[in-house]
Design an enzyme around this catalytic site. Structure first.
Site, PDB file in Angstrom:
ATOM      1  N   ASP A 346      -2.958   4.226  -2.327  1.00 51.49           N
ATOM      2  CA  ASP A 346      -2.021   5.180  -1.725  1.00 51.49           C
ATOM      3  C   ASP A 346      -2.721   6.529  -1.539  1.00 51.49           C
ATOM      4  O   ASP A 346      -3.826   6.744  -2.048  1.00 51.49           O
ATOM      5  CB  ASP A 346      -0.802   5.304  -2.659  1.00 51.49           C
ATOM      6  CG  ASP A 346       0.330   6.083  -2.020  1.00 51.49           C
ATOM      7  OD1 ASP A 346       0.402   6.115  -0.775  1.00 51.49           O
ATOM      8  OD2 ASP A 346       1.134   6.679  -2.771  1.00 51.49           O
ATOM      9  N   GLU A 349      -5.246   9.113   2.890  1.00 52.74           N
ATOM     10  CA  GLU A 349      -5.525   9.690   4.226  1.00 52.74           C
ATOM     11  C   GLU A 349      -6.779  10.548   4.209  1.00 52.74           C
ATOM     12  O   GLU A 349      -7.454  10.566   5.248  1.00 52.74           O
ATOM     13  CB  GLU A 349      -4.309  10.505   4.689  1.00 52.74           C
ATOM     14  CG  GLU A 349      -3.079   9.660   4.975  1.00 52.74           C
ATOM     15  CD  GLU A 349      -2.419   9.090   3.719  1.00 52.74           C
ATOM     16  OE1 GLU A 349      -2.497   9.754   2.669  1.00 52.74           O
ATOM     17  OE2 GLU A 349      -1.857   7.997   3.778  1.00 52.74           O
ATOM     18  N   ASP A 424       6.180   6.231   3.867  1.00 55.52           N
ATOM     19  CA  ASP A 424       7.450   6.753   3.353  1.00 55.52           C
ATOM     20  C   ASP A 424       8.509   6.830   4.444  1.00 55.52           C
ATOM     21  O   ASP A 424       8.838   7.900   4.956  1.00 55.52           O
ATOM     22  CB  ASP A 424       7.219   8.113   2.703  1.00 55.52           C
ATOM     23  CG  ASP A 424       6.287   7.972   1.505  1.00 55.52           C
ATOM     24  OD1 ASP A 424       6.117   6.825   1.017  1.00 55.52           O
ATOM     25  OD2 ASP A 424       5.722   8.980   1.062  1.00 55.52           O
TER      26      ASP A 424
HETATM   27  C1  GLC Z   1       3.648   8.100  -1.912  1.00 58.87           C
HETATM   28  C2  GLC Z   1       3.750   6.652  -1.482  1.00 58.87           C
HETATM   29  C3  GLC Z   1       4.925   6.008  -2.166  1.00 58.87           C
HETATM   30  C4  GLC Z   1       4.756   6.145  -3.660  1.00 58.87           C
HETATM   31  C5  GLC Z   1       4.609   7.616  -4.059  1.00 58.87           C
HETATM   32  C6  GLC Z   1       4.282   7.780  -5.528  1.00 58.87           C
HETATM   33  O1  GLC Z   1       4.745   8.826  -1.444  1.00 58.87           O
HETATM   34  O2  GLC Z   1       3.810   6.502  -0.102  1.00 58.87           O
HETATM   35  O3  GLC Z   1       5.028   4.660  -1.792  1.00 58.87           O
HETATM   36  O4  GLC Z   1       5.852   5.604  -4.317  1.00 58.87           O
HETATM   37  O5  GLC Z   1       3.566   8.202  -3.305  1.00 58.87           O
HETATM   38  O6  GLC Z   1       3.124   7.131  -5.878  1.00 58.87           O
END
Ligand code: GLC
Length: 739
Positions: A346, A349, A424
């Site tokens: 995650d 980017e 998200d």
């Molecule tokens: C980001 C991710 C989400 C995750 C959060 C906490 O917003 O896209 O899926 O739950 O981070 O890790």
């Protein structure tokens, strides 16, 4: 400018600023073969005229005129667009399937709570397909820097690609069919990874399940409520102060034991791993990173520090082999030590809270390449996640597992290593439709193992004054599952402040409907798994826009509220509150999955009571299903069709699949013998063929078969008719004729 053929179907025009040191692309897995001279070149179906700063192509009767220019650190490529051309592709975009007359940016961005039209999102794939009179040509502008693609906004008859880079490899990819362009694009950017079979299971997540006891409780509920093969995700709260590769020992006093217990109940575990390495001189991973010179540095040689979940954080410098090798070893150790099954990448980017749009951008941050040169981040930005996924994949492979990686960001080629989810999204009806559009774009841009957070992640939309609109209702959640079960990645996930949204969170009625949908999903696993294999072998998407399957039907060109699962199954989900919708069926005949009703091509109002999304099977369908433990079904519709069932042990790294070829021609169904059979493959198959009325007799391998309900023991062939379906039990290696 260097112009060359990559293979018979792909042309490459490489433009590099004088004096610039060319960087190899992480996206492309093939090298050009033949260089073309300036002037006219005729190669197979191609006529290519190379001038000083332009290239004119005629391929499959389509003219493509490209002009290249450079100024102020930017390359610009201009191309001709017919006024009635349609444009597909561009990966993850919150736009309609037809991307004509939009201008988009390629810049991987943390896009929390994005909406229709928000741009850019997390993944950048600068690949688009121009379709003119049913003939398609692909364009791929390979650069990992910021890029703007204008598809007829500035001028209706032109597209422009502007790249903030000193190099671009511009590919022209031949069709003539849309599917040819898509599979050829995958031919140059790499075949989608084969995921473990369990990745097709129902996956449950939230930000975050903790402590350990809560995780086990959720696992037990999933089992007790019979909610299918499952995967549980651990989001950031499992860590010790968000230090990656650690556990919070209060919340998770015994992670090995927890993972073992989950495995005993058949549940897989995926842990999130962010790219943030907490700046903490006592933290082992940070120490290793500093000592090995594996971390990203600023141009003055100082450590790059960004604000991530752990506060001040360093970023692994995935752009050089040594850092990737180190990362692979971290992943390997983590997976071996705790037995986790997959990795969720995650914030890659990369996102950072102290940058505009929560996303790193900088000319000062530099990355070290393999040749020791240092390149400013802005030239490489869009490839950060791709290199991270590469290193993670290698780490998982070293453990002997078939890797499962779920990545948020990516660039062309990410499909070689990871599944992608759409980040998200938000729990509202707008997203129920928007997510489909985002996913269909990804799917025809090479990323085939995809899904969206079911139920929606965010519960409020930024810009709405931060108001919290808890808009998830039981109806919306059920409707969401109704189409999500047809996507390879099926994961329910919710934000930290979200109320619970597991399948049981809305009471017994919603639970029952979701359970039935998950059962249908489980039944479809052999079809999904075969489609995953097919995508791995030849790059075909698993979920496809209608235009992919019916490129000559003008009616489907813009349809993005219906989709095909593989070649046979058309899903037309309910995308708003109601109980019926209009469905377009391309020419020919279709069978309604729920009631066996036959519909001709055209527009129809179709009932869609809660729990029953409109699903249709094309004539000539052969959909392999899991009927019960060890019993393979084939859901068939009379007509002409072929399909190959693929299977393997579901987890070894480079298996040779067992295959079973199926053919239907009119009312005659041929089931081949398993090729390359592994032990314990089903030898009995239940053919379930949609028929208008009970047949007079059934012949298997030339012998008439008795009409009788199946006994529990798989025995001799027999058949019975029920609710428009004839059920015929046969052995593999048989030909069945229904008379
Ligand atoms: C980001 C991710 C989400 C995750 C959060 C906490 O917003 O896209 O899926 O739950 O981070 O890790």
């Amino acid at each position: 400018m260097r112009v060359s053929m990559v293979n018979d179907d792909v042309l490459r025009i490489s433009v590099v600023k004088n004096g610039h040191k060319y960087r190899e692309s992480p996206a492309v897995v093939v090298k050009p073969t033949v260089d073309l001279a300036s002037g006219e070149n005729k190669i197979g179906p191609w006529l290519v005229k190379v001038n000083e700063d332009s290239v004119h192509v005629n391929v499959d009767g389509v003219e493509v005129n490209l002009r290249f220019s450079y100024s102020n650190g930017q390359f610009t490529i201009r191309g001709n667009l017919g006024l009635a051309d349609i444009v597909y592709g561009l990966g993850e975009k919150a736009l309609p399937l037809n991307r004509k007359r939009f201008r988009v940016t390629m810049w991987n961005t943390d896009a929390y709570g994005y909406r229709y039209g928000s741009d850019p999102l997390y993944v950048s794939i600068p690949f688009f397909i121009v379709t003119r009179n049913h003939v398609s040509v692909g364009h791929f502008a390979d650069s990992t820097a910021r890029m703007v693609i204008d598809l007829g906004v500035e001028r209706g008859d032109e597209f422009t690609v502007t790249v903030n880079d000193d190099q671009v490899d511009y590919y022209v990819i031949r069709g003539p069919r849309l599917r040819d362009v898509v599979t050829r694009f995958i031919g140059i950017t790499g075949k989608p990874a084969l995921m473990p079979k369990w990745a097709l299971g129902h996956q449950q997540s939230r930000y975050s399940y903790y402590p350990q006891g809560r995780v086990l409780e959720v696992a037990k509920a999933l089992k007790d409520m019979d909610l299918g093969n499952t995967v549980i995700y651990l989001d950031i709260h499992y860590m010790d102060g968000y230090r990656i590769f650690t556990w919070n020992s209060e919340r998770f006093p015994n992670p090995r034991d927890m993972v073992k217990k989950l495995h005993e109940s058949g549940i897989k575990v995926v842990t999130i791993v962010d790219p943030y390495i907490k700046v903490d001189p006592n933290y082992q991973v940070f120490k290793e990173g500093i000592n090995g010179n594996y971390l990203t540095l600023d141009s003055d040689g100082g450590l790059t520090i960004v604000q991530g979940w752990p506060g001040k954080s360093a970023l692994p410098d995935f752009f050089n082999r040594e850092a990737r090798d180190w990362w692979s070893s971290l992943i390997e150790r983590w997976v071996r030590d705790y037995g986790v099954d997959g990795i969720w990448l995650d914030m890659n980017e990369p996102a950072a809270f102290d940058y505009p749009n929560h996303t790193v951008t900088s000319k000062v941050i530099t990355h070290r390449l393999d040749d020791e040169s240092r390149v400013p981040h802005d030239y490489l930005h869009n490839a950060y996640a791709l290199y991270e996924a590469m290193a993670t994949y290698e780490g998982l492979r070293r453990t002997g597992r078939r890797p499962f990686i779920l990545s948020r960001a990516g660039y062309a080629g990410i499909q070689r290593y990871a599944a992608v989810w759409t980040g998200d999204n938000t729990s509202n009806w707008e997203h129920l439709k928007l997510q489909l559009q985002v996913l269909l774009g990804l799917s025809i841009s090479g990323v085939t193992f995809i899904g969206a957070d079911v139920g929606g992640f965010a519960k409020y939309v930024p810009g709405d004054g931060g108001s919290r609109l808890f808009t998830l209702t039981p109806e919306l959640l059920v409707r969401w599952y109704e189409w999500a079960i047809f996507f390879p990645l099926l994961r329910n996930h919710a934000d930290v402040a979200s109320p619970d949204q597991e399948p049981w969170a809305f009471g017994p009625r919603a639970l029952e409907l979701i359970r039935d949908l998950l059962r249908l999903r489980a039944r479809l696993t052999p079809y999904l798994y075969s489609l995953m294999w097919i995508s791995h072998i030849n790059g075909e998407p698993i979920v496809r826009p209608l235009v992919y399957e019916f490129p000559n039907d003008d009616e489907v060109m813009n349809i993005d509220d219906e989709f095909m699962l593989g070649p046979f199954m058309l899903v037309a989900p309910m995308l708003n509150s109601g109980t019926s919708r209009e469905v377009y069926l391309p020419g020919g005949e279709w069978v309604n999955l729920w009631n066996g009703e036959v519909l001709k091509g055209g527009y129809h109002m179709v009932d869609a009571p809660l729990g029953k999304p409109p699903v249709f099977l094309k004539s000539g369908s052969l959909v392999p299903t899991q009927e019960s433990e060890g019993v393979l079904g084939i859901l068939a519709v009379p007509g002409d069709g072929e399909f190959t069932v693929y299977d393997d042990d579901g987890e070894s790294q480079s298996p040779t699949p067992s295959t079973l070829s199926l053919r239907i021609s009119g009312d005659r169904v041929t089931v081949g013998d398993w090729a390359n059979p592994m032990p314990q493959l089903p030898t009995t198959v239940i053919l379930k063929v949609y028929l208008g009325k009970e047949p007079s007799k059934v012949m298997v391998n030339g012998v008439e078969v008795p009409k009788a309900r199946f006994s529990a023991e798989p025995g001799q062939p027999s058949w019975y008719f029920e609710g428009r379906l004839i059920n015929i039990r046969v052995k593999v290696g048989s030909e069945t004729i229904i008379i």
